[in-house]
Design an enzyme around this catalytic site. Structure first.
Site, PDB file in Angstrom:
ATOM      1  N   LYS A 120       0.846  -1.187   0.000  1.00 50.83           N
ATOM      2  CA  LYS A 120       0.000   0.000   0.000  1.00 50.83           C
ATOM      3  C   LYS A 120       0.886   1.243   0.000  1.00 50.83           C
ATOM      4  O   LYS A 120       2.014   1.124   0.466  1.00 50.83           O
ATOM      5  CB  LYS A 120      -0.966   0.031   1.185  1.00 50.83           C
ATOM      6  CG  LYS A 120      -0.355  -0.224   2.565  1.00 50.83           C
ATOM      7  CD  LYS A 120       0.836   0.547   3.016  1.00 50.83           C
ATOM      8  CE  LYS A 120       0.732   2.039   3.156  1.00 50.83           C
ATOM      9  NZ  LYS A 120       2.042   2.655   3.561  1.00 50.83           N
ATOM     10  N   TYR A 133      -4.221   4.357   6.386  1.00 50.07           N
ATOM     11  CA  TYR A 133      -4.724   3.362   7.345  1.00 50.07           C
ATOM     12  C   TYR A 133      -6.013   3.848   7.994  1.00 50.07           C
ATOM     13  O   TYR A 133      -6.916   3.054   8.272  1.00 50.07           O
ATOM     14  CB  TYR A 133      -3.675   3.066   8.423  1.00 50.07           C
ATOM     15  CG  TYR A 133      -2.517   2.265   7.894  1.00 50.07           C
ATOM     16  CD1 TYR A 133      -2.579   0.877   7.834  1.00 50.07           C
ATOM     17  CD2 TYR A 133      -1.354   2.881   7.453  1.00 50.07           C
ATOM     18  CE1 TYR A 133      -1.531   0.131   7.336  1.00 50.07           C
ATOM     19  CE2 TYR A 133      -0.293   2.151   6.956  1.00 50.07           C
ATOM     20  CZ  TYR A 133      -0.380   0.772   6.898  1.00 50.07           C
ATOM     21  OH  TYR A 133       0.656   0.035   6.399  1.00 50.07           O
TER      22      TYR A 133
HETATM   23  P1  NAD Z   1      12.492   1.819   1.841  1.00 56.83           P
HETATM   24  O1  NAD Z   1      12.944   3.183   1.453  1.00 56.83           O
HETATM   25  O2  NAD Z   1      13.020   1.276   3.122  1.00 56.83           O
HETATM   26  O3  NAD Z   1      12.830   0.772   0.686  1.00 56.83           O
HETATM   27  C1  NAD Z   1      12.627   1.059  -0.650  1.00 56.83           C
HETATM   28  C2  NAD Z   1      13.498   0.130  -1.495  1.00 56.83           C
HETATM   29  O4  NAD Z   1      13.276   0.456  -2.877  1.00 56.83           O
HETATM   30  C3  NAD Z   1      14.976   0.299  -1.200  1.00 56.83           C
HETATM   31  O5  NAD Z   1      15.576  -0.962  -1.145  1.00 56.83           O
HETATM   32  C4  NAD Z   1      15.473   1.070  -2.418  1.00 56.83           C
HETATM   33  O6  NAD Z   1      16.821   0.792  -2.726  1.00 56.83           O
HETATM   34  C5  NAD Z   1      14.540   0.579  -3.509  1.00 56.83           C
HETATM   35  N1  NAD Z   1      14.453   1.502  -4.628  1.00 56.83           N
HETATM   36  C6  NAD Z   1      14.543   1.160  -5.936  1.00 56.83           C
HETATM   37  N2  NAD Z   1      14.449   2.230  -6.711  1.00 56.83           N
HETATM   38  C7  NAD Z   1      14.314   3.303  -5.906  1.00 56.83           C
HETATM   39  C8  NAD Z   1      14.211   4.687  -6.156  1.00 56.83           C
HETATM   40  N3  NAD Z   1      14.185   5.187  -7.394  1.00 56.83           N
HETATM   41  N4  NAD Z   1      14.121   5.509  -5.082  1.00 56.83           N
HETATM   42  C9  NAD Z   1      14.093   5.004  -3.830  1.00 56.83           C
HETATM   43  N5  NAD Z   1      14.200   3.687  -3.543  1.00 56.83           N
HETATM   44  C10 NAD Z   1      14.316   2.831  -4.575  1.00 56.83           C
HETATM   45  O7  NAD Z   1      10.900   1.858   1.825  1.00 56.83           O
HETATM   46  P2  NAD Z   1       9.900   0.893   2.561  1.00 56.83           P
HETATM   47  O8  NAD Z   1       9.528   1.507   3.863  1.00 56.83           O
HETATM   48  O9  NAD Z   1      10.424  -0.494   2.566  1.00 56.83           O
HETATM   49  O10 NAD Z   1       8.596   1.021   1.630  1.00 56.83           O
HETATM   50  C11 NAD Z   1       8.420   0.238   0.463  1.00 56.83           C
HETATM   51  C12 NAD Z   1       6.918   0.095   0.173  1.00 56.83           C
HETATM   52  O11 NAD Z   1       6.304  -0.524   1.291  1.00 56.83           O
HETATM   53  C13 NAD Z   1       6.165   1.405  -0.010  1.00 56.83           C
HETATM   54  O12 NAD Z   1       5.130   1.228  -0.932  1.00 56.83           O
HETATM   55  C14 NAD Z   1       5.566   1.691   1.358  1.00 56.83           C
HETATM   56  O13 NAD Z   1       4.400   2.485   1.312  1.00 56.83           O
HETATM   57  C15 NAD Z   1       5.254   0.305   1.813  1.00 56.83           C
HETATM   58  N6  NAD Z   1       5.286   0.169   3.277  1.00 56.83           N
HETATM   59  C16 NAD Z   1       4.270  -0.529   3.866  1.00 56.83           C
HETATM   60  C17 NAD Z   1       4.283  -0.705   5.228  1.00 56.83           C
HETATM   61  C18 NAD Z   1       3.225  -1.564   5.855  1.00 56.83           C
HETATM   62  O14 NAD Z   1       3.108  -1.541   7.069  1.00 56.83           O
HETATM   63  N7  NAD Z   1       2.476  -2.339   5.085  1.00 56.83           N
HETATM   64  C19 NAD Z   1       5.290  -0.161   6.006  1.00 56.83           C
HETATM   65  C20 NAD Z   1       6.324   0.522   5.381  1.00 56.83           C
HETATM   66  C21 NAD Z   1       6.295   0.679   4.007  1.00 56.83           C
END
Ligand code: NAD
Length: 417
Positions: A161, A246
């Site tokens: 999401k 949420y």
């Molecule tokens: P994060 O920044 O920790 O990870 C993002 C990943 O994408 C990194 O490994 C990064 O290297 C990669 N990536 C590839 N291309 C990129 C670019 N152009 N710019 C930035 N990063 C790039 O983020 P996250 O917190 O893991 O979030 C990822 C997804 O998960 C999002 O859609 C976020 O909304 C969702 N999320 C959901 C929850 C949940 O509780 N369900 C919690 C956190 C995040």
């Protein structure tokens, strides 16, 4: 009074080395195998909750194989560890742009080097029959591309999401999955989390009467500017799509209805470079056809707080940490004769990510529609767009009435054994 007890069976043989023979196990001790599961009789007294049944995971080669796309915080801190608690799913491949990280993480999780892909060669997942589903855990602005490519590779998709950056992208993703004949589920973990489910079920049962107000808050304090969450092209928006979502999704899931009118105000601190493209703070109101009003607050600039309150005709529900990964506390109040009764519920601890992933695996194995399919994600984008329009015009925005309850959801998830 002393009562005679039957002498236990003796299975050991006394000898000098082992000492006196020990009593053998009873059926209460050993349990039994039934229907492919190990079962133990309840060893506790009536007054206590029975211990939960042992997990009954499928053998690894019968579980649905997932490729995890994006090795950021969520993947490494929550999703990959949750696979250890999954019963129907296993992680079989990784997709990452960082070879060193991918190699290390693959080794940590027993994934072979040959099942590590980068973003360029992602489409080669089509040739790996172990991968049945893809879990897209990338920045929001990348979801459409990777969901579409996964569908073209013939793989079912679980997508984080918010589903995308906007409703147009969400529609493209639904169309791509429909065209490819694969399932699309949006990872609304709270709809699989036991305390949120209990809240929804209590409100749907009617025991507390109709909900007058739903109050949902999701706030946290953000760090440095150089992260994708502050870039509109990658995030779609600020606090609203990331965490305010949420509040919106839960209000919709509790009522089962769709809002017919919404109102929002946005605040951005002056001169903070982080909030040039996306919003810091949003307060919004949703009016549902039955009369329930949801008041929601979300911010990137207020100390972490993730609570839900439902104020209904005959009682209230408070769910502390409703949207957090853990620490949920549920209290339900109603009249009990002359007294106000406040019940505090403790439910068996379950990993909500594992429940969500196993639900997707069940849908794949049994060819079922996920409880939170693409339409559920699209509907949130439609409402969020109305909220942004309201904030821009400083006026309420009306939305088309949807007659049916749970119009965007598939069947209820089962408790996965
Ligand atoms: P994060 O920044 O920790 O990870 C993002 C990943 O994408 C990194 O490994 C990064 O290297 C990669 N990536 C590839 N291309 C990129 C670019 N152009 N710019 C930035 N990063 C790039 O983020 P996250 O917190 O893991 O979030 C990822 C997804 O998960 C999002 O859609 C976020 O909304 C969702 N999320 C959901 C929850 C949940 O509780 N369900 C919690 C956190 C995040």
């Amino acid at each position: 009074m002393l009562t005679a007890v039957a002498a236990p069976a003796i299975i050991g043989v006394a000898n000098a080395a082992t000492g006196p023979a020990l009593p053998g196990p009873s059926p209460l001790d050993t349990g039994k195998v039934e229907g492919g599961k190990v079962e133990f009789p309840n060893w506790r007294g009536e007054a206590d909750r029975p211990s939960p049944a042992p997990p009954a995971p499928l053998p690894p080669d019968q579980r649905v194989g997932f490729a995890i796309v994006g090795l950021g915080r969520l993947s490494l801190e929550q999703i990959l560890p949750a696979f250890a608690e999954c019963k129907k799913a296993r992680a079989v491949a990784l997709v990452s742009g960082s070879p060193e990280k991918a190699k290390l993480v693959a080794a940590q999780h027993g994934i072979s080097d040959s099942a590590v892909y980068d973003y360029q060669d992602f489409d080669r997942i089509a040739d790996n029959p172990q991968i049945q589903a893809v879990y897209v855990v990338l920045p929001n602005g990348m979801h459409r591309e990777y969901v579409t490519r996964a569908a073209k590779a013939g793989k079912h998709v679980l997508c984080e999401k918010p589903m995308a950056n906007n409703s147009a992208e969400a529609r493209d993703m639904i169309a791509a999955c429909d065209q490819a004949g694969v399932k699309l589920m949006i990872a609304y973990r709270c709809q699989y989390e036991p305390y949120n489910r209990e809240t929804i079920q209590r409100m749907r049962s009617g025991e507390l009467g109709a909900a007058r107000f739903i109050e949902a808050t999701n706030t946290q304090v953000m760090g440095p500017a150089d992260q994708w969450r502050f870039k509109k092209a990658l995030a779609g928006g600020g606090a609203l799509p990331d965490i305010g979502l949420y509040c919106l999704n839960t209000a919709r899931a509790i009522t089962g209805e769709e809002p017919v009118e919404v109102f929002a105000r946005i605040f951005n601190p002056d001169g903070d470079p982080r909030y040039r493209e996306v919003e810091e703070t949003i307060g919004f109101m949703l009016r549902f056809p039955s009369g329930t009003i949801a008041n929601c607050s979300s911010s990137y600039g207020a100390h972490e707080s993730k609570d839900l309150r439902v104020r209904a005709e005959k009682g209230w529900i408070n769910l502390e940490n409703a949207f957090a990964y853990e620490g949920q506390e549920l209290r339900v109040a109603h009249r009990e004769g002359k007294a106000e009764s406040i019940e505090r519920l403790r439910l068996p601890q379950r990993n909500q990510f594992a429940l969500e992933i196993d639900h997707m695996a069940t849908c794949v194995k049994e060819n079922r529609v996920p409880h939170t399919p693409g339409q559920e994600g699209l509907q949130d984008h439609i409402v969020m767009e109305a909220l942004y329009e309201s904030a821009r015009t400083m006026a309420p925005v009306s939305l088309a009435a949807v007659g049916e309850l749970d119009a965007t959801r598939g069947p209820e998830p089962r408790q996965e054994g």
